[in-house]
Motif scaffolding. Structure first.
Motif, PDB file in Angstrom:
ATOM      1  N   ARG A  36     110.832  92.096  48.254  1.00 57.93           N
ATOM      2  CA  ARG A  36     111.254  93.036  47.229  1.00 57.93           C
ATOM      3  C   ARG A  36     110.485  94.336  47.500  1.00 57.93           C
ATOM      4  NH1 ARG A  36     113.622  91.215  42.810  1.00 57.93           N
ATOM      5  NH2 ARG A  36     112.723  89.147  43.111  1.00 57.93           N
ATOM      6  N   VAL A  37     111.200  95.452  47.624  1.00 54.77           N
ATOM      7  CA  VAL A  37     110.575  96.757  47.847  1.00 54.77           C
ATOM      8  C   VAL A  37     111.087  97.682  46.753  1.00 54.77           C
ATOM      9  CG1 VAL A  37     110.314  98.725  49.410  1.00 54.77           C
ATOM     10  CG2 VAL A  37     110.410  96.406  50.346  1.00 54.77           C
ATOM     11  N   GLY A  38     110.255  97.923  45.749  1.00 58.38           N
ATOM     12  CA  GLY A  38     110.696  98.721  44.608  1.00 58.38           C
ATOM     13  C   GLY A  38     111.880  98.041  43.944  1.00 58.38           C
ATOM     14  N   GLU A  39     112.983  98.777  43.830  1.00 59.73           N
ATOM     15  CA  GLU A  39     114.172  98.202  43.201  1.00 59.73           C
ATOM     16  C   GLU A  39     115.169  97.658  44.215  1.00 59.73           C
ATOM     17  OE1 GLU A  39     116.740 102.049  42.046  1.00 59.73           O
ATOM     18  OE2 GLU A  39     114.729 102.007  41.175  1.00 59.73           O
ATOM     19  N   PHE A  40     114.721  97.425  45.439  1.00 62.00           N
ATOM     20  CA  PHE A  40     115.584  96.916  46.503  1.00 62.00           C
ATOM     21  C   PHE A  40     115.139  95.527  46.965  1.00 62.00           C
ATOM     22  CE2 PHE A  40     115.654 101.530  46.856  1.00 62.00           C
ATOM     23  CZ  PHE A  40     117.018 101.774  46.859  1.00 62.00           C
ATOM     24  N   LEU A  41     116.100  94.768  47.472  1.00 61.71           N
ATOM     25  CA  LEU A  41     115.825  93.507  48.147  1.00 61.71           C
ATOM     26  C   LEU A  41     116.030  93.773  49.630  1.00 61.71           C
ATOM     27  CD1 LEU A  41     117.871  91.063  45.860  1.00 61.71           C
ATOM     28  CD2 LEU A  41     115.496  91.846  45.588  1.00 61.71           C
ATOM     29  N   GLU A  51     108.545  93.924  60.595  1.00 67.97           N
ATOM     30  CA  GLU A  51     107.500  94.313  59.643  1.00 67.97           C
ATOM     31  C   GLU A  51     107.276  95.821  59.659  1.00 67.97           C
ATOM     32  OE1 GLU A  51     105.997  92.527  57.315  1.00 67.97           O
ATOM     33  OE2 GLU A  51     107.012  90.678  57.893  1.00 67.97           O
ATOM     34  N   GLU A  52     107.389  96.418  60.848  1.00 66.09           N
ATOM     35  CA  GLU A  52     107.181  97.863  60.961  1.00 66.09           C
ATOM     36  C   GLU A  52     108.289  98.649  60.257  1.00 66.09           C
ATOM     37  OE1 GLU A  52     105.779 101.010  64.371  1.00 66.09           O
ATOM     38  OE2 GLU A  52     107.149  99.412  64.987  1.00 66.09           O
ATOM     39  N   ILE A  53     109.546  98.260  60.447  1.00 72.81           N
ATOM     40  CA  ILE A  53     110.632  98.997  59.795  1.00 72.81           C
ATOM     41  C   ILE A  53     110.633  98.734  58.288  1.00 72.81           C
ATOM     42  CG2 ILE A  53     112.472  97.295  60.199  1.00 72.81           C
ATOM     43  CD1 ILE A  53     114.367  99.703  60.684  1.00 72.81           C
ATOM     44  N   LEU A  54     110.219  97.554  57.878  1.00 78.08           N
ATOM     45  CA  LEU A  54     110.096  97.252  56.453  1.00 78.08           C
ATOM     46  C   LEU A  54     109.024  98.139  55.814  1.00 78.08           C
ATOM     47  CD1 LEU A  54     111.075  95.422  54.139  1.00 78.08           C
ATOM     48  CD2 LEU A  54     109.327  93.787  54.838  1.00 78.08           C
ATOM     49  N   ALA A  55     107.884  98.294  56.485  1.00 78.85           N
ATOM     50  CA  ALA A  55     106.812  99.170  55.983  1.00 78.85           C
ATOM     51  C   ALA A  55     107.284 100.620  55.943  1.00 78.85           C
ATOM     52  CB  ALA A  55     105.566  99.029  56.856  1.00 78.85           C
ATOM     53  N   ALA A  97     109.436 101.002  52.929  1.00 77.18           N
ATOM     54  CA  ALA A  97     108.603 100.971  51.722  1.00 77.18           C
ATOM     55  C   ALA A  97     107.862 102.286  51.501  1.00 77.18           C
ATOM     56  CB  ALA A  97     107.617  99.810  51.794  1.00 77.18           C
ATOM     57  N   ARG A  98     107.561 103.009  52.582  1.00 77.22           N
ATOM     58  CA  ARG A  98     106.886 104.310  52.468  1.00 77.22           C
ATOM     59  C   ARG A  98     107.859 105.434  52.133  1.00 77.22           C
ATOM     60  NH1 ARG A  98     104.678 102.628  57.343  1.00 77.22           N
ATOM     61  NH2 ARG A  98     105.901 104.201  58.434  1.00 77.22           N
ATOM     62  N   GLY A 109     116.761  94.700  62.873  1.00 72.33           N
ATOM     63  CA  GLY A 109     117.674  95.266  61.879  1.00 72.33           C
ATOM     64  C   GLY A 109     117.109  95.017  60.499  1.00 72.33           C
ATOM     65  N   LEU A 110     117.221  95.995  59.625  1.00 72.19           N
ATOM     66  CA  LEU A 110     116.734  95.872  58.250  1.00 72.19           C
ATOM     67  C   LEU A 110     117.911  95.939  57.298  1.00 72.19           C
ATOM     68  CD1 LEU A 110     114.317  95.725  56.264  1.00 72.19           C
ATOM     69  CD2 LEU A 110     114.360  98.237  56.238  1.00 72.19           C
ATOM     70  N   LEU A 111     118.101  94.895  56.513  1.00 70.25           N
ATOM     71  CA  LEU A 111     119.140  94.844  55.503  1.00 70.25           C
ATOM     72  C   LEU A 111     118.514  95.227  54.174  1.00 70.25           C
ATOM     73  CD1 LEU A 111     122.068  94.078  54.767  1.00 70.25           C
ATOM     74  CD2 LEU A 111     121.262  91.724  54.450  1.00 70.25           C
ATOM     75  N   VAL A 112     119.108  96.217  53.501  1.00 71.63           N
ATOM     76  CA  VAL A 112     118.595  96.709  52.226  1.00 71.63           C
ATOM     77  C   VAL A 112     119.692  96.545  51.177  1.00 71.63           C
ATOM     78  CG1 VAL A 112     117.689  98.698  50.980  1.00 71.63           C
ATOM     79  CG2 VAL A 112     117.088  98.363  53.399  1.00 71.63           C
ATOM     80  N   ILE A 113     119.390  95.758  50.158  1.00 71.96           N
ATOM     81  CA  ILE A 113     120.345  95.508  49.082  1.00 71.96           C
ATOM     82  C   ILE A 113     119.867  96.250  47.840  1.00 71.96           C
ATOM     83  CG2 ILE A 113     121.439  93.760  47.637  1.00 71.96           C
ATOM     84  CD1 ILE A 113     122.112  93.488  50.640  1.00 71.96           C
ATOM     85  N   GLY A 114     120.720  97.146  47.343  1.00 67.62           N
ATOM     86  CA  GLY A 114     120.461  97.815  46.076  1.00 67.62           C
ATOM     87  C   GLY A 114     121.441  97.267  45.057  1.00 67.62           C
TER      88      GLY A 114
END
Length: 144
Positions: free
Chosen positions: A31-36, A47-51, A54-55, A74-79
């Protein structure tokens, strides 16, 4: 060697990490803020793209490692109401599908969800067929 999938309610991922012939257990969704968020691909780059996301996902600070043609994640971001994927650039791809999956097991997961399975069930089924997936299942949902 991963499966991360979204069924419209739940984000789910397998927990397998492979280090050559050594198999370990890890968590690929957060969970990153209001995103999954969840990543598929090389764990260090994941981990690097996730960080980076998050920044604040600042384009000029996009990880250089993501530009490598062989070693990236690949980074999947669900809002709430949105599905976005980052690959090898800081510019996201937007999808309008109700269900989505990434990783080596994505086709199995999408087929399972198409047949009415939840994201958790889709990961469990994928782990039966994709030898790069396994080790259990993590899930996340939006809090009310």
């Amino acid at each position: 060697m991963t499966v991360v999938c979204w069924d419209g309610v739940t984000l789910a991922a397998d927990k397998r990490a492979a280090l050559g012939s050594l198999i370990r257990t890890t968590t690929k969704i957060r969970r990153v803020g209001e995103f999954l968020c969840g990543y598929a691909g090389y764990a260090a780059q994941g981990e690097e793209i996730l960080a980076w996301f998050a920044r604040g996902a600042i384009a000029s600070e996009f990880p250089a490692s993501q530009r490598d043609k062989d070693d990236w994640a690949g980074l999947l971001v669900i809002g709430r109401g949105s599905i976005t994927r980052y690959e090898r650039t800081p510019y996201p791809l937007h999808y309008e599908d109700a269900q989505f999956a990434i990783g080596s097991g994505r086709d199995f997961a999408l087929a399972a969800m198409h047949c009415g399975k939840t994201a958790r069930e889709a990961v469990e089924i994928t782990c039966l067929f994709d030898n790069g997936c396994g080790g259990g299942v993590d899930t996340l949902e939006f809090v009310s």
